[in-house]
Design an enzyme around this catalytic site. Structure first.
Site, mmCIF file in Angstrom:
data_model
loop_
_atom_site.group_PDB
_atom_site.id
_atom_site.type_symbol
_atom_site.label_atom_id
_atom_site.label_comp_id
_atom_site.label_asym_id
_atom_site.label_seq_id
_atom_site.Cartn_x
_atom_site.Cartn_y
_atom_site.Cartn_z
ATOM 1 N N ASP A 24 32.913 -7.951 59.782
ATOM 2 C CA ASP A 24 31.856 -8.787 59.228
ATOM 3 C C ASP A 24 32.409 -9.801 58.230
ATOM 4 O O ASP A 24 33.367 -9.533 57.506
ATOM 5 C CB ASP A 24 30.827 -7.885 58.536
ATOM 6 C CG ASP A 24 29.639 -8.652 58.001
ATOM 7 O OD1 ASP A 24 28.896 -9.219 58.802
ATOM 8 O OD2 ASP A 24 29.475 -8.688 56.765
ATOM 9 N N GLU A 52 33.609 -11.788 63.202
ATOM 10 C CA GLU A 52 32.454 -12.651 62.955
ATOM 11 C C GLU A 52 32.964 -13.769 62.044
ATOM 12 O O GLU A 52 32.980 -13.644 60.817
ATOM 13 C CB GLU A 52 31.314 -11.883 62.272
ATOM 14 C CG GLU A 52 30.066 -12.746 62.119
ATOM 15 C CD GLU A 52 29.246 -12.433 60.869
ATOM 16 O OE1 GLU A 52 28.108 -12.919 60.792
ATOM 17 O OE2 GLU A 52 29.752 -11.759 59.970
#
Length: 924
Positions: free
Chosen positions: A593, A646
């Site tokens: 993330d 990401e």
């Protein structure tokens, strides 16, 4: 304890000087006299040996005979050593007798005294509140030492030869000459060291009470000291502490403040002993935690110091184990700035005062093996900060935690037996970017609210398998205190959230998914952590896991703290964590993330709020090095897994190998896949426009092919796109309810045909109209047959199932996602028509034709150029089918190419294009 008597007897220094004077010859002697002296010396030496032997026997018998017997033996020895002439000898004898009498007052209260009935004596009658075996042993030692000194003095005096004017002979030798013999006296027997007090000195005592002792094992436990073995225990609130070793029982003296000590007349510290601890209203028999050697080896400490321990979770944290034959739990924690660390938990009523840990060299690791505690115990570390204040912290490497809002760590061990060997064996057979890869993103706590991991294992695998997805991606599973963060503010990096069950329960769920043929990806958050004062923030009183520079540590968007990627121990904590999830929980991939926030020093920061790197740039070189190390290590350690970034910027080489340098001079970050955030934003923006306006945004659907092969991409429709006012996926679409569903179906088929892997968030597969909420999850009631519009939602879900089925069985859709040769435009510039047509090709060149008509009109006899080597085409998927909720405009018959060139190709076909639909055709 009562004070120990001062050892009596002759001063060893004076005795030595007297012996030296006695050996000085005063006058010549004859050979006969010399012979006689030699015989006398031999006799005295034998007598001294007997005295020594008797003393040793008396010491040995002192453990089983009454104190009165010790007194008699010592008295007899002293009488044999009594002087006959010199006044100095009489004084020494009196002192020896006095010492013997004093020593006889000690009382053996425990098992040693129980074996025989002691004779009545002054010592037996004396009242003693805590007359312990240690005191009796100490008295016997003193008596023996006094008798030994008296015997040595007598021997030295009696061996003195007649003085002669000759020179003193060398010590320990006999020199024979024609006129005289000089006999030197042997050195006196070595003197027994004087007993020492077993009490802790004031400094150690103060540090233990203040919680700042770095090595309690050197002062607590059993230690060989002059006069015997000192036992020391630190048991706050205890009324008494007794040492039990075999048949020996010795009650320790209460030194106050929870300290107990005693000196036992033992030659060596016993390898095993127990403590019998009495509290008010309770009694406990336990092993002494301070008799054990360290549980961590030099190699482990070296690797931790180097930041290279790839199995860090096996050495830090809490681990039930058997150590030196005793079961218990090893606690260890990295806290290099701490002045002291204690472990507190349910096993000590959350008072860690009596459980200080030891610092293992310069590693910054503190360790303590606590015997006789195991799984299920709650614990935390009580850390004394550099300023002397204390803080109670959860274990950074806890593998199990309490369910929030509680914050304690839990001692745990895994007992799960994996049943997914076949899955693990075959997953490494093909890299992810060359395999079918369609992902169903799930927030486990809200997918079916109220279900545990084990209950989810009965429903989730079957649901995902039925829809044909190849993988599930779980939003963060690691423990987090605030449910509203969806797991993205982690405090327990090594523990699955306890909201849904135990770590073994989570393993059971992963196992069930693997047995159903479903891969498991997990969101992993190494970018930041929350500021909770019981977790990682300033863990040991100073910035430790976070950067020491406030400009680098504070995350401007989320109010959290960023990791210090330049510190090797912090990198080790994170790299090992990535391996941990893949190895211990059989996770098949990690979606990392917020990578962009890690890569740039100026991320969400204004000028003046950041400092350039050493080259004057804005790249976070420490974060780059960390990501490269993490990816390289994970792929090396756990074959068959995939890491996914990401990353929302144009950083070069996110999925390039770490050893391949790009134009910017950096090696690749080493990820396997990257989320294509650009495609997601552009395509959703296009679809949100009314069809009449889409021609002005046509490039938003085609631009992605300009960079489609710069990285290995995933096309994500994730949770982020259906929350916080962004509306659900179907609600983003324009038009009435029929058009919204038609747009959604056409868009999903366009997405599945586009180069790249696919990801779809839960609830969007059946066209949920409301935004997702972690409080109640998907609106499953929309699929209730009693609901009037159930068929509309079921139709979209049926189409998603068919998409995945055709996708899995059509290599052209996934085999060459990262190879430009696997894609060819048929028509990409039909903006006026809102039509997009392209070919996907597998490794053998077998094609799939995808045609999307994103206008609300039927296009009859729409001509498209096609390769001339395909004899006929048939429709394999049409999103306008009636069973999907469409108008059922189809191409039911085989479509044969005509030799009419079109769109730059030698042949062409004509199709009926349904409105707001996508059709797929394959060679017939």
């Amino acid at each position: 304890m009562t004070p120990r008597p001062t050892p009596s007897g002759s001063d060893p220094k004076k005795a030595a000087k007297a012996a030296e004077k006695a050996t000085e010859p005063d006058k010549p002697v004859k050979k006969a006299a010399a012979k006689k002296l030699a015989e006398q010396a031999a006799t005295k030496k034998a007598t001294a040996g007997k005295v020594t032997t008797k003393k040793a026997s008396a010491q040995k018998a002192s453990a089983t005979k009454p104190a009165a017997a010790k007194k008699t033996a010592a008295k007899k020895t002293a009488e044999k050593a009594a002087p006959k002439k010199a006044a100095a000898k009489k004084v020494a004898a009196k002192k020896a007798a006095a010492t013997t009498a004093a020593a006889g007052t000690a009382v053996a209260k425990k098992a040693a005294a129980k074996k025989s009935t002691p004779a009545k004596s002054t010592a037996a009658k004396a009242p003693a509140k805590k007359a312990v075996a240690a005191k009796a042993a100490a008295g016997a030692t003193t008596t023996a030492a006094a008798a030994k000194k008296s015997a040595a003095a007598k021997a030295a005096a009696e061996k003195a030869p007649a003085r002669t004017p000759a020179k003193k002979a060398p010590a320990g030798k006999s020199t024979v000459t024609p006129e005289r013999v000089t006999v030197s006296t042997p050195a006196p027997p070595p003197e027994a060291p004087a007993p020492v007090s077993p009490r802790l000195d004031a400094g150690d005592r103060a540090r233990l009470l203040a919680g700042t002792h770095h090595d309690p094992h050197t002062v607590l436990g059993a230690h060989k000291v002059p006069g015997g073995v000192a036992f020391r225990a630190f048991r706050p609130y205890a009324l008494s502490v007794t040492v039990a070793a075999g048949e020996l029982r010795a009650e320790l003296h209460d030194d106050g403040d929870g300290f107990f000590s005693g000196l036992l007349d033992l030659s060596e510290a016993p390898p095993e002993y127990r403590l019998l601890v009495t509290y008010e209203g309770s009694y406990r028999e336990t092993e002494d935690a301070y008799r054990f050697l360290p549980t961590l080896g030099e190699l482990d400490l070296h690797l931790i110091g180097e930041g290279r321990h790839e199995e860090l979770w096996t050495v830090l944290g809490a681990h039930p184990m058997t150590h030196q034959g005793v079961t218990g739990t090893r606690f260890s924690v990295w806290a290099p700035n701490a002045r002291g660390v204690h472990v507190a938990g349910t096993f000590n009523f959350w008072d860690g005062t009596g459980y200080p840990m030891r610092s293992l060299g310069s590693s910054g690791v503190w360790e303590l093996f606590v015997p006789e505690i195991g799984e299920g115990e709650l614990y935390k570390f009580e850390i004394t900060r550099p300023d002397g204040s204390k803080t109670l912290r959860a274990d950074p490497l806890a593998r199990r935690t309490e369910a929030p809002p509680n914050t304690s760590s839990v001692v745990t061990a895994s007992h799960h037996e994996w049943q997914d060997a076949h899955w693990i064996e075959q997953r490494a057979g093909r890299p992810a970017h060359e395999a079918p890869f369609s992902v169903y993103e799930v927030h486990l706590p809200s997918w079916r609210p109220g279900l545990t991991y084990r209950q989810l294992a009965e429903q989730l695998p079957a649901y995902v398998k039925d829809l044909g997805f190849t993988h599930v991606e779980l939003m963060p599973i690691a423990e987090h205190p605030f449910g509203g963060s969806w797991g993205y503010q982690v405090t327990g990096f090594y523990a699955p959230t306890a909201r849904l069950g135990t770590p073994d329960d989570f393993k059971y769920l992963v196992d069930a998914l693997h047995r159903a043929g479903i891969g498991v990806l997990m969101d992993w958050v190494p970018a930041h952590f929350p500021r909770d004062d019981w977790a990682l923030a300033e863990f040991d009183g100073r910035p430790l896991y976070e950067h020491e520079d406030p400009l680098r540590s504070a995350h401007p968007d989320w109010g959290t703290l960023e990791f210090d990627y330049g510190r090797r121990e912090v990198r080790n904590f994170l790299v090992a964590n990535a391996i941990y999830w893949c190895r211990e929980f059989h996770i098949d991939g990690l979606r990392v993330d917020a990578v962009a926030s890690m890569l740039y020093l100026d991320y969400s920061r204004e000028p003046g709020q950041w400092v350039p790197n050493e080259h004057g740039g804005r790249e976070n070189l420490d974060a780059v090095a960390f990501l490269q190390e993490m990816n390289a290590t994970v792929y090396r350690q756990v074959p068959g897994v995939v890491t996914i970034a990401e990353e929302s910027t144009a950083w070069d080489g996110v999925t390039r190998a770490t050893h391949h340098r790009g134009p910017g001079g950096f090696g690749g970050l080493g990820f396997g896949l990257k989320w294509n955030m650009g495609w997601m934003h552009d395509s959703l923006d296009y679809m949100s426009h009314e069809p009449v306006h889409r021609k002005y945004h046509h490039n938003e659907m085609t631009f992605s092919m300009v960079y489609a092969y710069s990285e290995n991409y995933v096309l994500p429709i994730s949770h982020d796109e259906v929350v916080h006012g962004k509306r659900s996926l179907v609600s983003k679409m324009p038009g009435d309810w029929w058009q919204q569903r038609a747009n959604l179906r056409a868009y999903l088929a366009f997405m599945w045909a586009h180069p790249g892997k696919q990801l779809l968030f839960m609830g969007q597969e059946f066209a949920q109209g409301a935004e997702w909420s972690e409080a109640h999850g998907p609106d499953w009631w929309l699929l209730d047959p009693a609901y009037g519009a159930e068929a509309d939602h079921r139709g979209v879900r049926d189409m998603v199932r068919d998409l995945n089925t055709v996708y899995r069985h059509t290599p052209a859709l996934w085999q060459r996602d990262t190879d430009p040769a696997g894609f060819q435009w048929i028509v990409g510039d039909a903006a006026e028509d809102n039509v997009f047509a392209f070919l996907r090709l597998d490794a053998d060149g077998s094609p799939l034709l995808s045609v999307s008509n994103l206008a609300p009109v039927v296009r009859l006899a729409y001509r498209l150029g096609v390769p001339d080597d395909v004899q006929a085409w048939h429709e394999t998927l049409n999103t306008d089918l009636a069973r999907y909720g469409g108008g059922d405009v189809t191409n039911p018959d085989i479509v044969k190419p005509e030799p009419q060139g079109w769109h730059g190709r030698p042949a062409s076909i004509t199709l009926t294009l349904p409105p707001l639909a996508t059709v797929w055709l394959r060679p017939a």
